[in-house]
Design a protein around this motif. Structure first.
Motif, PDB file in Angstrom:
ATOM      1  N   THR A   1     -14.496  85.399  53.521  1.00  0.00           N
ATOM      2  CA  THR A   1     -14.282  85.971  52.188  1.00  0.00           C
ATOM      3  C   THR A   1     -14.022  87.464  52.297  1.00  0.00           C
ATOM      4  OG1 THR A   1     -15.755  84.309  51.215  1.00  0.00           O
ATOM      5  CG2 THR A   1     -15.306  86.281  49.911  1.00  0.00           C
ATOM      6  N   ILE A   2     -12.974  87.936  51.623  1.00  0.00           N
ATOM      7  CA  ILE A   2     -12.611  89.361  51.689  1.00  0.00           C
ATOM      8  C   ILE A   2     -12.780  90.070  50.345  1.00  0.00           C
ATOM      9  CG2 ILE A   2     -11.039  89.069  53.632  1.00  0.00           C
ATOM     10  CD1 ILE A   2      -8.714  89.089  51.623  1.00  0.00           C
ATOM     11  N   ARG A   3     -12.752  89.344  49.237  1.00  0.00           N
ATOM     12  CA  ARG A   3     -12.922  89.965  47.927  1.00  0.00           C
ATOM     13  C   ARG A   3     -13.123  88.877  46.882  1.00  0.00           C
ATOM     14  NH1 ARG A   3      -7.936  90.028  44.987  1.00  0.00           N
ATOM     15  NH2 ARG A   3      -6.169  89.333  46.255  1.00  0.00           N
ATOM     16  N   ALA A   4     -13.315  89.310  45.635  1.00  0.00           N
ATOM     17  CA  ALA A   4     -13.478  88.388  44.509  1.00  0.00           C
ATOM     18  C   ALA A   4     -12.406  88.667  43.465  1.00  0.00           C
ATOM     19  CB  ALA A   4     -14.864  88.538  43.890  1.00  0.00           C
ATOM     20  N   ARG A   5     -12.126  87.667  42.645  1.00  0.00           N
ATOM     21  CA  ARG A   5     -11.157  87.825  41.570  1.00  0.00           C
ATOM     22  C   ARG A   5     -11.485  86.823  40.477  1.00  0.00           C
ATOM     23  NH1 ARG A   5      -5.961  85.205  44.715  1.00  0.00           N
ATOM     24  NH2 ARG A   5      -6.684  83.044  44.678  1.00  0.00           N
ATOM     25  N   ARG A   6     -10.882  87.022  39.313  1.00  0.00           N
ATOM     26  CA  ARG A   6     -11.039  86.044  38.241  1.00  0.00           C
ATOM     27  C   ARG A   6     -10.383  84.729  38.663  1.00  0.00           C
ATOM     28  NH1 ARG A   6     -12.635  88.127  33.318  1.00  0.00           N
ATOM     29  NH2 ARG A   6     -12.648  90.402  33.186  1.00  0.00           N
ATOM     30  N   PRO A   7     -10.959  83.603  38.266  1.00  0.00           N
ATOM     31  CA  PRO A   7     -10.397  82.306  38.689  1.00  0.00           C
ATOM     32  C   PRO A   7      -8.962  82.128  38.234  1.00  0.00           C
ATOM     33  CG  PRO A   7     -12.581  82.036  37.736  1.00  0.00           C
ATOM     34  CD  PRO A   7     -12.174  83.452  37.465  1.00  0.00           C
ATOM     35  N   GLN A   8      -8.165  81.595  39.121  1.00  0.00           N
ATOM     36  CA  GLN A   8      -6.778  81.235  38.805  1.00  0.00           C
ATOM     37  C   GLN A   8      -6.710  79.716  38.751  1.00  0.00           C
ATOM     38  OE1 GLN A   8      -4.349  83.125  41.782  1.00  0.00           O
ATOM     39  NE2 GLN A   8      -4.763  85.181  41.007  1.00  0.00           N
ATOM     40  N   GLY A   9      -6.918  79.158  37.555  1.00  0.00           N
ATOM     41  CA  GLY A   9      -7.036  77.723  37.412  1.00  0.00           C
ATOM     42  C   GLY A   9      -8.488  77.305  37.492  1.00  0.00           C
ATOM     43  N   ARG A  10      -8.736  76.117  38.034  1.00  0.00           N
ATOM     44  CA  ARG A  10     -10.106  75.603  38.126  1.00  0.00           C
ATOM     45  C   ARG A  10     -10.900  76.374  39.168  1.00  0.00           C
ATOM     46  NH1 ARG A  10     -11.915  69.440  39.798  1.00  0.00           N
ATOM     47  NH2 ARG A  10     -14.157  69.741  39.490  1.00  0.00           N
ATOM     48  N   LEU A  11     -12.176  76.678  38.839  1.00  0.00           N
ATOM     49  CA  LEU A  11     -13.044  77.407  39.760  1.00  0.00           C
ATOM     50  C   LEU A  11     -13.432  76.493  40.904  1.00  0.00           C
ATOM     51  CD1 LEU A  11     -14.707  79.908  40.452  1.00  0.00           C
ATOM     52  CD2 LEU A  11     -16.554  78.975  39.037  1.00  0.00           C
ATOM     53  N   ALA A  12     -13.066  76.888  42.129  1.00  0.00           N
ATOM     54  CA  ALA A  12     -13.358  76.056  43.297  1.00  0.00           C
ATOM     55  C   ALA A  12     -14.377  76.706  44.221  1.00  0.00           C
ATOM     56  CB  ALA A  12     -12.065  75.762  44.063  1.00  0.00           C
ATOM     57  N   HIS A  13     -14.242  78.015  44.476  1.00  0.00           N
ATOM     58  CA  HIS A  13     -15.134  78.714  45.403  1.00  0.00           C
ATOM     59  C   HIS A  13     -15.768  79.882  44.666  1.00  0.00           C
ATOM     60  CE1 HIS A  13     -13.401  76.324  48.642  1.00  0.00           C
ATOM     61  NE2 HIS A  13     -12.205  76.692  48.227  1.00  0.00           N
TER      62      HIS A  13
ATOM     63  N   ALA B   1     -20.566  88.512  42.864  1.00  0.00           N
ATOM     64  CA  ALA B   1     -19.607  89.123  41.948  1.00  0.00           C
ATOM     65  C   ALA B   1     -19.772  88.567  40.539  1.00  0.00           C
ATOM     66  CB  ALA B   1     -18.177  88.884  42.447  1.00  0.00           C
ATOM     67  N   THR B   2     -20.098  87.278  40.427  1.00  0.00           N
ATOM     68  CA  THR B   2     -20.337  86.685  39.115  1.00  0.00           C
ATOM     69  C   THR B   2     -21.561  87.306  38.452  1.00  0.00           C
ATOM     70  OG1 THR B   2     -19.323  84.597  39.813  1.00  0.00           O
ATOM     71  CG2 THR B   2     -20.812  84.514  37.922  1.00  0.00           C
ATOM     72  N   LEU B   3     -22.624  87.490  39.240  1.00  0.00           N
ATOM     73  CA  LEU B   3     -23.846  88.096  38.677  1.00  0.00           C
ATOM     74  C   LEU B   3     -23.597  89.537  38.260  1.00  0.00           C
ATOM     75  CD1 LEU B   3     -26.527  86.695  41.171  1.00  0.00           C
ATOM     76  CD2 LEU B   3     -25.944  85.864  38.878  1.00  0.00           C
ATOM     77  N   ARG B   4     -22.825  90.267  39.068  1.00  0.00           N
ATOM     78  CA  ARG B   4     -22.527  91.663  38.690  1.00  0.00           C
ATOM     79  C   ARG B   4     -21.700  91.731  37.409  1.00  0.00           C
ATOM     80  NH1 ARG B   4     -21.593  92.212  44.323  1.00  0.00           N
ATOM     81  NH2 ARG B   4     -19.339  92.073  43.969  1.00  0.00           N
TER      82      ARG B   4
ATOM     83  N   ASP C   1     -17.232  85.613  32.953  1.00  0.00           N
ATOM     84  CA  ASP C   1     -18.043  86.245  33.994  1.00  0.00           C
ATOM     85  C   ASP C   1     -17.751  85.691  35.391  1.00  0.00           C
ATOM     86  OD1 ASP C   1     -19.337  87.701  31.999  1.00  0.00           O
ATOM     87  OD2 ASP C   1     -20.909  86.183  31.762  1.00  0.00           O
ATOM     88  N   PHE C   2     -17.248  84.487  35.469  1.00  0.00           N
ATOM     89  CA  PHE C   2     -17.126  83.834  36.771  1.00  0.00           C
ATOM     90  C   PHE C   2     -16.051  84.499  37.622  1.00  0.00           C
ATOM     91  CE2 PHE C   2     -19.218  80.558  34.296  1.00  0.00           C
ATOM     92  CZ  PHE C   2     -20.183  80.108  35.192  1.00  0.00           C
ATOM     93  N   ARG C   3     -16.362  84.621  38.901  1.00  0.00           N
ATOM     94  CA  ARG C   3     -15.436  85.162  39.889  1.00  0.00           C
ATOM     95  C   ARG C   3     -15.339  84.166  41.052  1.00  0.00           C
ATOM     96  NH1 ARG C   3     -15.111  87.751  36.023  1.00  0.00           N
ATOM     97  NH2 ARG C   3     -15.116  90.026  35.772  1.00  0.00           N
ATOM     98  N   GLU C   4     -14.144  84.088  41.604  1.00  0.00           N
ATOM     99  CA  GLU C   4     -13.939  83.203  42.744  1.00  0.00           C
ATOM    100  C   GLU C   4     -13.678  84.011  44.008  1.00  0.00           C
ATOM    101  OE1 GLU C   4     -10.597  80.707  42.052  1.00  0.00           O
ATOM    102  OE2 GLU C   4      -9.123  82.323  42.194  1.00  0.00           O
ATOM    103  N   GLN C   5     -13.933  83.368  45.138  1.00  0.00           N
ATOM    104  CA  GLN C   5     -13.736  84.023  46.426  1.00  0.00           C
ATOM    105  C   GLN C   5     -12.253  84.027  46.810  1.00  0.00           C
ATOM    106  OE1 GLN C   5     -16.123  82.063  49.381  1.00  0.00           O
ATOM    107  NE2 GLN C   5     -17.935  81.993  48.051  1.00  0.00           N
ATOM    108  N   VAL C   6     -11.827  85.110  47.400  1.00  0.00           N
ATOM    109  CA  VAL C   6     -10.515  85.175  48.047  1.00  0.00           C
ATOM    110  C   VAL C   6     -10.783  85.192  49.542  1.00  0.00           C
ATOM    111  CG1 VAL C   6      -8.396  86.495  48.370  1.00  0.00           C
ATOM    112  CG2 VAL C   6      -9.506  86.433  46.128  1.00  0.00           C
TER     113      VAL C   6
END
Length: 676
Positions: A435-447, A452-455, A477-482
């Protein structure tokens, strides 16, 4: 189809055999045969209401639907679960409702395909095209008999023991060795060449299309008899004796073929016992051992990556005779007590010949693939010998020469960060990796990226009226892993096959270098293609494919001779890459030009080749020029061509030199870098 039929039936009798891998050309009814197995499998007893098919006699103590105390039982047919090539990871292992898990603190788990396949059949069509991270999941489940789901502190595990059946077309690429070894048996099939049999196949297919129900009724009696025979063989299986003599033959055969590990010995033993039970016998005979070897060893023997699976039948017979039980005379050519000679020439366990009615893989002679070039010499001719027919450009052709021994090459990687299919070559954003960073989900949340979600949610808790310990989460609030991993690429070879390359020792070295790069592509899960140019034009010798074996075969058959239309080769490569970009925009290309840099065919042939190179460079295509110029006086034409391509020129010696770090990574590709 007799070997395929027998392999599937043996697994129905003894699921411990470990499944079947079906290799064969397209249009041979591989999938139809496998799907037909489901209707023959005996029903299984399950705990009522359990989504994981727990056995009432021995429920899984870790079953997510458990614990099961004095459970009510029922029966249902064994499932045949199909795993699509493009399936997502969460559909394979199951998915967690992450919003409920975080907001409510409950495990809301939806079982995946592995859970549904438990105690049944997991069928993967085109298994060789399955993505690597899904292969890893299957390897774990097949090795441990359990599926593990570990996500953000929530752990679920359940039993996942299944019969693994896969079909594949070898022309589209081979399997990873780890997954290949997990298949108990392998069979090679091909369409019949007998006109009468082909006519009967067509006749039955048309009859089925006209009246499916009536067609099925015609064979219902035969299918019932076959299902009853499977049930009877299962009942007899515990009573079959594997004698010490038969076991010695099994271990001797495995040792003779130098298979890795002991899994082959175990699979052969289980297969031989199943063969005896299928034949209605209580003792394993030599014919069972022989047939078990033909089914269990072809994909396990030590071989080069480009060698087709198969067994040396003479070596198999010799080993069986040398280790025959002492009470048998291996030199006796007369019929045995059942009318079978020592070479197994009588009835096999499935009512056909000793091989189940079909020739074993690898029976074809090694030189059965003939060159398609009309000017090539017979097999007895010396490689590189000149032949009378003229080449396409009016020059004299040379027969194909053998490639030199392959060797390990340096890593070739494309600049920037891609988004292609997972592989082992160039940097990319993938489902695997770190994992290198977080981002807002693009489609269904998978990872989910938990921290980052808690922050993202923490500053809003007071405004949302948080009470007690529950964390108030909103969808925003949800963030996914990149994740950063590596991708596979399209490696397109542009090979100069003109007369200037025809020197025997030189072409052997060139082919050895290309073969080494092909092996590297095989290990890195790339697609490959090959354009050749000579005479008056260029041709696509190998359309882009995942089958590196086909590429190696085309390379071996490549003749040389004629003029050097370098510009035509580069333009044909440009067209191939344009079409492939439309088919798969995310798969980035890597162009490997194999040439001495010469260009003939007109006064401005050199200028035309440089303009064609500039066209490829303008598209931002990462390139390498493999400089094949030799001799004490070198003109440096390849390096001039590399300058127009924006590529790095590498000699044959530098291809494997320790001082070269990463050839394409250092090339002047015009593709812009993407921020991590």
């Amino acid at each position: 189809m007799a070997d395929l039929r027998l392999g599937l039936l043996l697994n129905a009798v003894s699921p411990a055999v470990g499944g079947v891998l079906v290799r064969g050309e397209k249009g041979t009814a591989k999938s139809t045969m496998v799907r037909a197995l489901a209707g023959l499998l005996p029903e299984i007893a399950t705990v009522d209401g359990c989504r994981f098919a727990c056995d009432p006699a021995a429920p899984d103590p870790q079953c997510p639907d458990g614990p099961h105390h004095a459970p009510a039982a029922g029966e249902r047919p064994a499932h045949l679960v199909e795993l699509p090539v493009g399936v997502s990871e969460d559909r394979v292992v199951g998915s967690l409702d992450l919003e409920r898990a975080l907001a409510e603190g409950v495990k809301a788990y939806e079982p995946g395909l592995l859970a549904r396949a438990h105690r049944g059949v997991l069928y993967i069509d085109e298994v060789n095209l399955l993505q690597d991270h899904l292969v890893d999941l299957l390897l774990d489940a097949a090795a441990m008999g359990r599926s593990y789901v570990e996500r953000e502190g929530v752990s679920v595990r359940h039993a996942a023991r299944f019969l693994l059946v896969g079909t594949m077309n070898p022309e589209e690429g081979e399997l990873r060795p780890q997954l290949l070894d997990r298949f108990g048996l392998t069979v090679e099939i091909a369409a019949t060449r007998d006109a009468a049999e082909r006519a009967e196949v067509v006749r039955r297919r048309l009859a089925y299309d006209a009246d499916p129900a009536g067609f099925a009724d015609r064979f219902a009696g035969q299918e019932r008899a076959l299902a009853e025979r499977i049930t009877a063989a299962r009942a007899l299986l515990p009573e079959v004796e594997l004698t010490d003599g038969a076991l010695r033959q099994i271990t001797a055969v495995c040792a003779a073929f130098e298979v890795d590990g002991l899994r082959a010995d175990i699979v052969m033993a289980r297969t031989a016992v199943a063969l005896a039970a299928w034949a209605g016998r209580r003792e394993v005979l030599e014919e069972d051992v022989r047939k078990a070897a033909q089914l269990a060893l072809p994909h396990r023997r030590r071989r080069n990556p480009f060698d087709a699976p198969g067994l040396d039948e003479e070596q198999l017979d010799r080993t069986l005779q040398e280790h025959a039980p002492e009470d048998e005379d291996p030199e006796d050519d007369g019929p045995g007590p059942d009318g079978d000679g020592p070479d197994g020439g009588g009835q096999g366990p499935d009512g056909g010949g000793p091989d189940g009615g079909a020739p074993a893989p690898g029976d074809a002679p090694e030189d059965s693939v003939a060159s398609t070039d009309p000017g090539s010499e017979p097999a007895a001719a010396q490689p590189g010998e000149a032949v009378p027919p003229q080449g396409p450009g009016g020059g004299r052709e040379s027969a194909p020469v053998a490639a030199g021994d392959p060797y390990r090459t340096r890593l070739f990687a494309v600049q920037g960060t891609g988004k292609g299919a997972q592989g082992r070559r160039s940097p990319a954003e993938t489902d695997g990796g770190h994992t290198i960073r977080a981002r807002r989900p693009q489609g269904r949340l998978a990872h989910l990226h938990l921290s980052a979600t808690l922050r993202a949610a923490a500053p809003h808790q007071v405004a949302r009226g948080r009470q007690e310990r529950a964390l108030v989460l909103h969808r925003d609030d949800f963030r996914e892993q990149v994740r950063r991993g590596r991708e596979s690429n399209l490696v397109l070879f542009v090979v100069d096959a003109s007369g200037s390359m025809a020197a025997r020792q030189r072409m052997t070295a060139v082919k050895g270098a290309v073969l080494s790069l092909l092996m590297d592509a095989y290990q890195r899960r790339d697609k490959i293609g090959m354009v050749t140019f000579r005479g008056t034009g260029a041709e696509l010798a190998l359309p882009p494919t995942s089958s590196v074996e086909v590429g190696a075969a085309r390379l071996e058959q490549l003749p040389t001779g004629g003029r050097t239309p370098l510009a035509a080769g580069l333009l044909r490569a440009h067209e191939v890459l344009r079409v492939e970009r439309m088919r798969d925009p995310n798969r980035r290309p890597l162009l490997v030009v194999v040439t001495d840099g010469r260009a003939t065919g007109g006064r401005d042939a050199v200028a035309q080749s440089h303009r064609a190179a500039g066209l490829l460079a303008a598209q931002g295509i990462a390139s390498v020029v493999l400089d094949c110029e030799s001799g004490p006086v070198r003109l440096g034409l390849s390096r001039t061509l590399a300058g127009h391509l924006g590529a790095t020129a590498v000699t044959l010696d530098e291809l494997r030199a320790e001082g070269v770090a990463s050839l394409v990574r250092d090339s002047r590709s015009s593709a812009p870098r993407k921020a991590a």
